[in-house]
Design an enzyme around this catalytic site. Structure first.
Site, PDB file in Angstrom:
ATOM      1  N   CYS A 122       0.788  -1.271  -0.027  1.00 19.70           N
ATOM      2  CA  CYS A 122      -0.158  -0.083  -0.163  1.00 19.70           C
ATOM      3  C   CYS A 122       0.826   1.168  -0.023  1.00 19.70           C
ATOM      4  O   CYS A 122       0.437   2.330  -0.382  1.00 19.70           O
ATOM      5  CB  CYS A 122      -0.924  -0.098   1.041  1.00 19.70           C
ATOM      6  SG  CYS A 122      -2.013  -1.477   1.235  1.00 19.70           S
ATOM      7  N   HIS A 255      -3.336   7.281   2.385  1.00 17.88           N
ATOM      8  CA  HIS A 255      -3.761   5.931   1.750  1.00 17.88           C
ATOM      9  C   HIS A 255      -5.049   5.581   2.336  1.00 17.88           C
ATOM     10  O   HIS A 255      -5.485   5.943   3.599  1.00 17.88           O
ATOM     11  CB  HIS A 255      -2.626   4.844   2.300  1.00 17.88           C
ATOM     12  CG  HIS A 255      -3.201   3.449   2.040  1.00 17.88           C
ATOM     13  ND1 HIS A 255      -3.765   3.066   1.110  1.00 17.88           N
ATOM     14  CD2 HIS A 255      -3.271   2.397   3.149  1.00 17.88           C
ATOM     15  CE1 HIS A 255      -4.010   1.635   0.937  1.00 17.88           C
ATOM     16  NE2 HIS A 255      -3.754   1.446   2.052  1.00 17.88           N
ATOM     17  N   ASN A 285     -10.164  -0.249   0.030  1.00 22.42           N
ATOM     18  CA  ASN A 285      -8.676  -0.199   0.071  1.00 22.42           C
ATOM     19  C   ASN A 285      -8.046  -0.659  -1.038  1.00 22.42           C
ATOM     20  O   ASN A 285      -8.371  -2.059  -1.408  1.00 22.42           O
ATOM     21  CB  ASN A 285      -8.287  -0.814   1.317  1.00 22.42           C
ATOM     22  CG  ASN A 285      -6.656  -0.972   1.308  1.00 22.42           C
ATOM     23  OD1 ASN A 285      -5.892  -0.433   0.466  1.00 22.42           O
ATOM     24  ND2 ASN A 285      -6.143  -1.527   2.570  1.00 22.42           N
TER      25      ASN A 285
END
Length: 328
Positions: A122, A255, A285
């Site tokens: 990520c 993020h 996500n």
């Protein structure tokens, strides 16, 4: 003459299939697994996400996002001399050829451009932007296409409600070019392999097959605890490096993993929530794609304007984390 790098174009792409919490609840109920829209949203802030079609690869999503970024930058594929793709779900399980090389081919680029992948989960987009910035400042490359692209739906265990409800697919891209004026004001990257086991896909490739599990595993509480700690630290590091304070940040683009982590970071930096770009509610996500996706959304709806200062930061498996401060 001092060289700088600047983001001059953004783009993003979401697969057509939108999956709501209600859709997932019905799917999981058929397996005897209980969940609900309220349970998912209260823990993550997620209401929906997108899943790639069976014939869509990370490179396909990446190419769609790249074309939009190139259009905004008023460039053609042959103007790009470096392609960097951040992805944890590459087209090929053995990770080669790189997804960046596949993107280069699908965009019809000439072979004068270099291409490679970056793997920091990520944090991948932040890592890739930092690498592109260094290459441009060194005079090695002039126009760099940086992409985050993921098809996480392929590695989700739909019998584990704690992880399968959190992730989605998508891609985001930026064009970074050499500039006479500062664009990337600073970056800071970190990793701590001692936490490798809290977020991983623990399977190995052996004799042409996966040995162990090919599904994503996450220790949610451990990831949450580490994330809220390191995100504040790295944000302050990059601000200090740039000689700036959080009060001078126009937009925080974190993020998009969990709204509670995002709000905690903004609070610790004393940034009002109105200055934070949030797309996790509709995208879930999307790992390395989440920051460039959110950035593109805010650029295209007019929130992020030319001259604005944007703080981008992320955490990912590895354990990795980093932040980039950019003037648009």
């Amino acid at each position: 003459m001092t060289l700088y790098s600047k983001i001059i174009g953004t783009g993003s792409y979401l697969p057509a299939r939108r999956v709501t919490n209600g859709d997932l609840t019905s799917q999981l109920a058929a397996k005897g697994i209980e969940t609900s829209d309220e349970w998912i949203f209260s823990r993550s802030g997620i209401s929906a996400r997108h899943y790639a079609a069976a014939d869509e690869l990370s490179s396909d999503l990446a190419v769609a996002a790249a074309k939009k970024a190139l259009e905004m930058a008023d460039m053609q594929p042959h103007d790009i001399d470096l392609v960097i793709v951040a992805s944890s779900t590459p087209d090929f399980y053995g990770s080669f050829p790189s997804t960046a090389c596949v993107v280069q081919r699908k965009l019809g680029m000439n072979n004068n451009s270099a291409a490679f992948d970056v793997q920091a989960v990520c944090s991948g987009f932040v890592y890739a932007v930092s690498v592109a910035d260094a290459f441009i400042k060194a005079g090695n490359h002039k126009n760099v296409l940086v992409i985050g692209a993921e098809v996480f739906s392929r590695i989700l265990n739909f019998e584990d409600r704690g992880t399968c409800v959190l992730f989605g697919d998508g891609a985001g891209a930026v064009v970074m070019s050499a500039s006479k004026t500062p664009g990337i004001l600073g970056s800071r990257l970190h990793a701590d392999g001692s936490h490798a086991d809290i977020l991983s896909v623990p399977g190995n490739l052996a004799n042409g097959a996966i040995a162990g599990s090919g599904f994503l595993y996450m220790d949610g509480p451990a990831v949450f605890k580490l994330a809220v700690s390191v995100l504040e630290q790295v944000a302050n590091e990059v601000l200090e490096h740039a000689g700036m304070t959080a009060a001078e940040v126009d937009w925080l683009v974190p993020h998009q993993a969990n709204i509670r982590i995002m709000k905690s970071t903004a609070k610790k930096l004393h940034l009002p929530l109105e200055k934070m770009v949030v797309t996790v509610d509709q995208h879930g996500n999307t790992s390395a794609a989440s920051i460039p996706l959110a950035l593109d959304v805010a650029v295209r709806d007019g929130r992020i304007k030319q001259g604005n200062t944007v703080l981008m930061e992320g955490v990912g498996g590895g354990f990795t984390w980093g932040a980039v401060l950019a003037r648009m």
